[in-house]
Motif scaffolding. Structure first.
Motif, PDB file in Angstrom:
ATOM      1  N   ILE B 161     -46.486  45.999  22.241  1.00 18.92           N
ATOM      2  CA  ILE B 161     -47.683  46.342  22.411  1.00 18.92           C
ATOM      3  C   ILE B 161     -47.874  47.829  22.969  1.00 18.92           C
ATOM      4  N   MET B 162     -46.979  48.321  23.744  1.00 19.69           N
ATOM      5  CA  MET B 162     -47.069  49.647  24.130  1.00 19.69           C
ATOM      6  C   MET B 162     -46.260  50.692  23.392  1.00 19.69           C
ATOM      7  N   ASP B 163     -46.093  50.364  22.155  1.00 20.95           N
ATOM      8  CA  ASP B 163     -45.463  51.137  20.983  1.00 20.95           C
ATOM      9  C   ASP B 163     -43.825  51.581  21.755  1.00 20.95           C
ATOM     10  N   PRO B 164     -43.150  50.879  22.341  1.00 20.98           N
ATOM     11  CA  PRO B 164     -41.916  51.373  22.922  1.00 20.98           C
ATOM     12  C   PRO B 164     -40.966  52.087  21.941  1.00 20.98           C
ATOM     13  N   GLU B 165     -40.219  53.041  22.578  1.00 20.05           N
ATOM     14  CA  GLU B 165     -39.233  53.905  21.743  1.00 20.05           C
ATOM     15  C   GLU B 165     -38.203  53.003  21.304  1.00 20.05           C
ATOM     16  N   LEU B 166     -37.633  51.974  22.187  1.00 22.87           N
ATOM     17  CA  LEU B 166     -36.581  51.247  22.308  1.00 22.87           C
ATOM     18  C   LEU B 166     -36.887  49.851  22.496  1.00 22.87           C
ATOM     19  N   LEU B 167     -36.538  49.205  21.485  1.00 12.91           N
ATOM     20  CA  LEU B 167     -37.000  47.523  21.542  1.00 12.91           C
ATOM     21  C   LEU B 167     -35.833  46.707  21.604  1.00 12.91           C
ATOM     22  N   PHE B 168     -35.872  46.054  22.539  1.00 12.51           N
ATOM     23  CA  PHE B 168     -34.702  44.633  22.714  1.00 12.51           C
ATOM     24  C   PHE B 168     -35.056  43.262  21.964  1.00 12.51           C
ATOM     25  N   PHE B 169     -34.326  42.745  21.368  1.00  7.33           N
ATOM     26  CA  PHE B 169     -34.927  41.501  20.878  1.00  7.33           C
ATOM     27  C   PHE B 169     -33.621  40.346  21.084  1.00  7.33           C
ATOM     28  N   ASP B 170     -33.770  39.407  21.842  1.00  8.58           N
ATOM     29  CA  ASP B 170     -32.671  38.422  22.107  1.00  8.58           C
ATOM     30  C   ASP B 170     -33.015  37.281  21.177  1.00  8.58           C
ATOM     31  N   GLU B 171     -31.967  37.126  20.302  1.00 14.71           N
ATOM     32  CA  GLU B 171     -31.954  35.756  19.376  1.00 14.71           C
ATOM     33  C   GLU B 171     -33.114  35.557  18.644  1.00 14.71           C
ATOM     34  N   PRO B 172     -33.683  36.660  17.790  1.00 12.73           N
ATOM     35  CA  PRO B 172     -34.769  36.389  17.126  1.00 12.73           C
ATOM     36  C   PRO B 172     -34.958  35.177  16.274  1.00 12.73           C
ATOM     37  N   SER B 173     -33.987  34.679  15.674  1.00 11.50           N
ATOM     38  CA  SER B 173     -33.959  33.433  14.737  1.00 11.50           C
ATOM     39  C   SER B 173     -33.399  32.301  15.173  1.00 11.50           C
ATOM     40  N   ALA B 174     -32.532  32.389  16.468  1.00 14.40           N
ATOM     41  CA  ALA B 174     -32.371  31.144  16.967  1.00 14.40           C
ATOM     42  C   ALA B 174     -33.271  30.001  16.702  1.00 14.40           C
ATOM     43  N   GLY B 175     -32.940  28.870  16.176  1.00 12.77           N
ATOM     44  CA  GLY B 175     -33.882  27.686  16.416  1.00 12.77           C
ATOM     45  C   GLY B 175     -34.887  27.796  15.314  1.00 12.77           C
ATOM     46  N   LEU B 176     -35.214  28.745  14.593  1.00 17.25           N
ATOM     47  CA  LEU B 176     -36.191  28.765  13.658  1.00 17.25           C
ATOM     48  C   LEU B 176     -35.852  28.470  12.204  1.00 17.25           C
ATOM     49  N   ASP B 177     -37.116  28.117  11.398  1.00 21.26           N
ATOM     50  CA  ASP B 177     -36.771  27.755  10.032  1.00 21.26           C
ATOM     51  C   ASP B 177     -36.554  29.019   9.318  1.00 21.26           C
ATOM     52  N   PRO B 178     -35.942  28.961   8.390  1.00 16.82           N
ATOM     53  CA  PRO B 178     -35.345  30.266   7.515  1.00 16.82           C
ATOM     54  C   PRO B 178     -36.553  30.930   6.892  1.00 16.82           C
ATOM     55  N   ILE B 179     -37.561  30.355   6.717  1.00 18.92           N
ATOM     56  CA  ILE B 179     -38.765  31.171   6.176  1.00 18.92           C
ATOM     57  C   ILE B 179     -39.414  32.278   7.259  1.00 18.92           C
ATOM     58  N   THR B 180     -39.572  31.601   8.361  1.00 24.40           N
ATOM     59  CA  THR B 180     -40.231  32.193   9.667  1.00 24.40           C
ATOM     60  C   THR B 180     -39.059  33.062  10.073  1.00 24.40           C
ATOM     61  N   SER B 181     -37.577  32.922   9.974  1.00 24.12           N
ATOM     62  CA  SER B 181     -36.757  33.903  10.444  1.00 24.12           C
ATOM     63  C   SER B 181     -36.605  35.064   9.488  1.00 24.12           C
ATOM     64  N   ALA B 182     -36.691  34.739   8.333  1.00 26.29           N
ATOM     65  CA  ALA B 182     -36.797  35.836   7.210  1.00 26.29           C
ATOM     66  C   ALA B 182     -38.075  36.944   7.584  1.00 26.29           C
ATOM     67  N   HIS B 183     -39.046  36.071   7.815  1.00 22.31           N
ATOM     68  CA  HIS B 183     -40.225  37.071   8.308  1.00 22.31           C
ATOM     69  C   HIS B 183     -40.231  37.979   9.326  1.00 22.31           C
ATOM     70  N   LEU B 184     -39.423  37.230  10.394  1.00 22.75           N
ATOM     71  CA  LEU B 184     -38.912  38.137  11.423  1.00 22.75           C
ATOM     72  C   LEU B 184     -38.020  39.355  11.153  1.00 22.75           C
ATOM     73  N   ASP B 185     -37.059  38.987  10.270  1.00 24.66           N
ATOM     74  CA  ASP B 185     -36.206  40.157  10.015  1.00 24.66           C
ATOM     75  C   ASP B 185     -37.167  41.216   9.344  1.00 24.66           C
ATOM     76  N   ASN B 186     -38.029  40.942   8.262  1.00 22.75           N
ATOM     77  CA  ASN B 186     -38.776  41.960   7.741  1.00 22.75           C
ATOM     78  C   ASN B 186     -39.519  42.586   8.740  1.00 22.75           C
ATOM     79  N   LEU B 187     -39.953  42.069   9.645  1.00 17.18           N
ATOM     80  CA  LEU B 187     -40.802  42.633  10.922  1.00 17.18           C
ATOM     81  C   LEU B 187     -40.029  43.622  11.494  1.00 17.18           C
ATOM     82  N   ILE B 188     -38.763  43.212  11.770  1.00 17.61           N
ATOM     83  CA  ILE B 188     -37.810  44.264  12.475  1.00 17.61           C
ATOM     84  C   ILE B 188     -37.895  45.576  11.726  1.00 17.61           C
ATOM     85  N   LEU B 189     -37.610  45.489  10.528  1.00 17.99           N
ATOM     86  CA  LEU B 189     -37.368  46.688   9.741  1.00 17.99           C
ATOM     87  C   LEU B 189     -38.551  47.312   9.627  1.00 17.99           C
TER      88      LEU B 189
END
Ligand SMILES: Nc1ncnc2c1ncn2[C@@H]1O[C@H](COP(=O)(O)OP(=O)(O)O)[C@@H](O)[C@H]1O
Ligand SMILES: [Mg+2]
Lengths: 260, 266
Positions: B161-189
């Motif tokens: 929300i604060m538009d950080p310079e550096l983002l940490f993300f712990d286990e984005p796709s653990a426990g998610l269905d493949p579609i949601t986790s693919a969406h998260l991957d795209n989001l990170i890119l």
């Protein structure tokens, strides 16, 4: 061997006290340095104070009634029923008001605070606050401490007033003690000094309850002796209730001895 | 590939950490440059989250140096550390949303506490981030009303929300269905490409790691066994890495007698 064990226990207790002391220092430091958030404070006042009023009124009423009953029964044997007003007034303002209010607040508010903050700790919510650049002491603890210091004396005052009314009901209405002598006697006996004692106690108790309850929850993760997770939260909540109750009773004696 | 600014946003050198007497991380050396997506991989229990906690200054460093955005974390005062953290975002594994606030209030919290923006601007900014996470319309729900994947995305919305310079993300796709986790991957890119963030992702999902990473760090039992691009990882002949790539369980040749001894050991 025994001696060594004692030494280890003693140093553990000292370390714990030190950690709790630093915790309080951080919270009070945030209270003294701006910016202040009125919203957070109001929310806590609502929780600690406003939502407890009903419980305190009910408890105060019955406590006032029962002490009037007990004193009446005792005083009647010595033929000094006229002292009923002072007995009820003094015992409520000096002891029963502050102590029983504090015990009610521990059960109702302290335990809830401890559990809430403990859950925030195990779910990384406190770490999340830190990572957002928000000081969790300032955001979580300071408003609670201030609310405790402000609300517990007010709740105590309510308890005492309602208790006196309960005593009046039993003494004057049920047992026909004259209303005039009940209040005149109370007025003569209860001095400013007694009110000050009650007020001092309730302020100290407010601080102690919030301090102990929040500290136990906040530092849940430093406690290496037991399980984390939901079991950890339930354990430290019990612990917080026990420690704060005992601390209240102990400091009640200490304050009475100091002030009298 | 575009030539990147080579300034480092994170430098870890010679980090050793313990929990009590147990050594958790040994000799960690790691650097992440601006605008890079670094993926930290490893089995569960290999110390990935612990490494993040040290980098973020949540644990006290006993041995080693960590420089975050060119500031040495251990040498900062409390206030300086909080100031530095306003320039970074952290999305926790569970989301770590505050249960007593709505999703919207959760996401707006950093803006309320750290900026002087007016209420309307804050609302608009939080709507933009919710939209980005495909969470529009959830702002008045309580966290308990969201699913696990939604919680994770809401946590990510709060982290950026604060538009950080550096983002940490712990286990984005653990426990998610493949579609949601693919969406998260795209989001990170997308966050890296459009908002120019440097991103450090912790995961144990191979597929997701290979999709988003510029470089991958592989952690095993608290030690870094390899840092490099996808190609380097694929070409590696370290058996631990090959096992991981082929999703083989770690197999030790089983000695029946020894096995029995281990099980019955007092
Ligand atoms: N608070 C803690 N106290 C003691 N040991 C811990 C604590 N947190 C993690 N560990 C230990 O540190 C090791 C690494 O854990 P962690 O960093 O969470 O692994 P990962 O995130 O890679 O799954 C594990 O062996 C775990 O048991
Ligand atoms: Mg982890």
């Amino acid at each position: 061997m025994r001696l060594q064990l004692k030494k280890i226990m003693l140093s553990n207790i000292l370390i714990r006290l030190g950690i709790a002391g630093i915790f309080l220092y951080e919270a009070i430091r945030s209270l003294l340095i701006p910016p202040y958030s009125i919203n957070l404070l109001l929310k806590q006042i609502l929780f600690v104070g406003a939502r407890s009023v009903l419980v305190i009124v009910v408890a105060g009423l019955f406590v006032g009634m029962v002490i009037a009953l007990q004193f009446y029964d005792t005083l009647v044997r010595f033929g000094s029923i006229s002292l009923l007003g002072s007995a009820v007034g003094l015992s409520l303002t000096r002891e029963l008001g502050p102590v029983l209010t504090a015990l009610m607040v521990i059960g109702r508010t302290g335990s809830a605070m401890c559990a809430e903050i403990g859950i925030m700790r195990i779910d990384n919510q406190i770490d999340a606050l830190e990572c957002m650049g928000i000081d969790p002491h300032r955001y979580l603890i300071s408003p609670r401490i201030l609310a405790g210091i402000l609300c517990v004396p007010i709740l105590t005052a309510i308890f005492i007033v309602v208790g006196i009314f309960g005593g009046y009901f039993v003494g004057v209405i049920l047992f026909d003690v004259s209303a005039g002598s009940f209040f005149q006697n109370m007025n003569d006996a209860v001095l400013n000094r007694d009110l000050c004692m009650g007020l001092t106690k309730s302020i100290v108790f407010g601080l102690l309850i919030v301090w102990i309850s929040c500290e136990r929850g906040f530092n849940l993760h430093l406690d290496k002796s037991g399980a984390y997770g939901s079991e950890g939260v339930s354990r430290i909540t019990t612990e917080a209730v026990v420690i704060s109750s005992i601390t209240i009773l102990f400091s009640d004696y200490l304050l009475s001895a100091l002030i009298l | 590939m575009v030539k990147r600014n080579t300034e480092n946003v994170l430098e870890v050198s010679e980090l050793n950490t313990w929990y009590g007497d147990r050594k958790i991380l040994s000799d960690i050396n790691l650097s992440v440059s601006r605008n890079e997506i670094m993926v930290i991989m490893g089995h569960s229990g290999s110390g990935k989250s612990t490494l993040l906690r040290y980098i973020l200054g949540l644990e006290k460093i006993k041995e080693g140096i960590i420089k975050l955005l060119n500031k040495e974390v251990a040498k900062l005062s409390k206030d300086e550390l909080y100031k530095l953290r306003k320039r970074i975002g952290v999305a926790f594994q569970s989301g770590a949303l505050f249960n007593s606030m709505t999703v919207g209030e959760n996401i707006e919290l950093p803006l309320h506490e750290n900026t002087d923006l007016d209420e309307n601007t804050i609302k608009i900014m939080s709507r933009i981030k919710l939209e980005l996470m495909q969470l529009s319309g959830t702002e008045s729900l309580m966290p308990a009303e969201l699913s696990g994947g939604m919680l994770k995305r809401a946590g990510l919305a709060r982290a950026v929300i604060m538009d950080p310079e550096l983002l940490f993300f712990d286990e984005p796709s653990a426990g998610l269905d493949p579609i949601t986790s693919a969406h998260l991957d795209n989001l990170i890119l997308q966050l890296r490409d459009t908002l120019n963030m440097s991103i450090i992702v912790v995961t144990h999902e191979l597929e997701s790691a290979f999709k988003i990473a510029d470089r991958i760090t592989i952690l095993d039992k608290g030690e870094i066994i390899l840092v490099g691009s996808k190609e380097v990882i694929k070409k590696s002949n370290d058996s631990r890495i090959i096992n991981m790539l082929e999703r083989r369980a770690i197999s030790n040749p089983l000695d029946a007698k020894d096995y029995l001894n281990r099980l019955t050991k007092k």
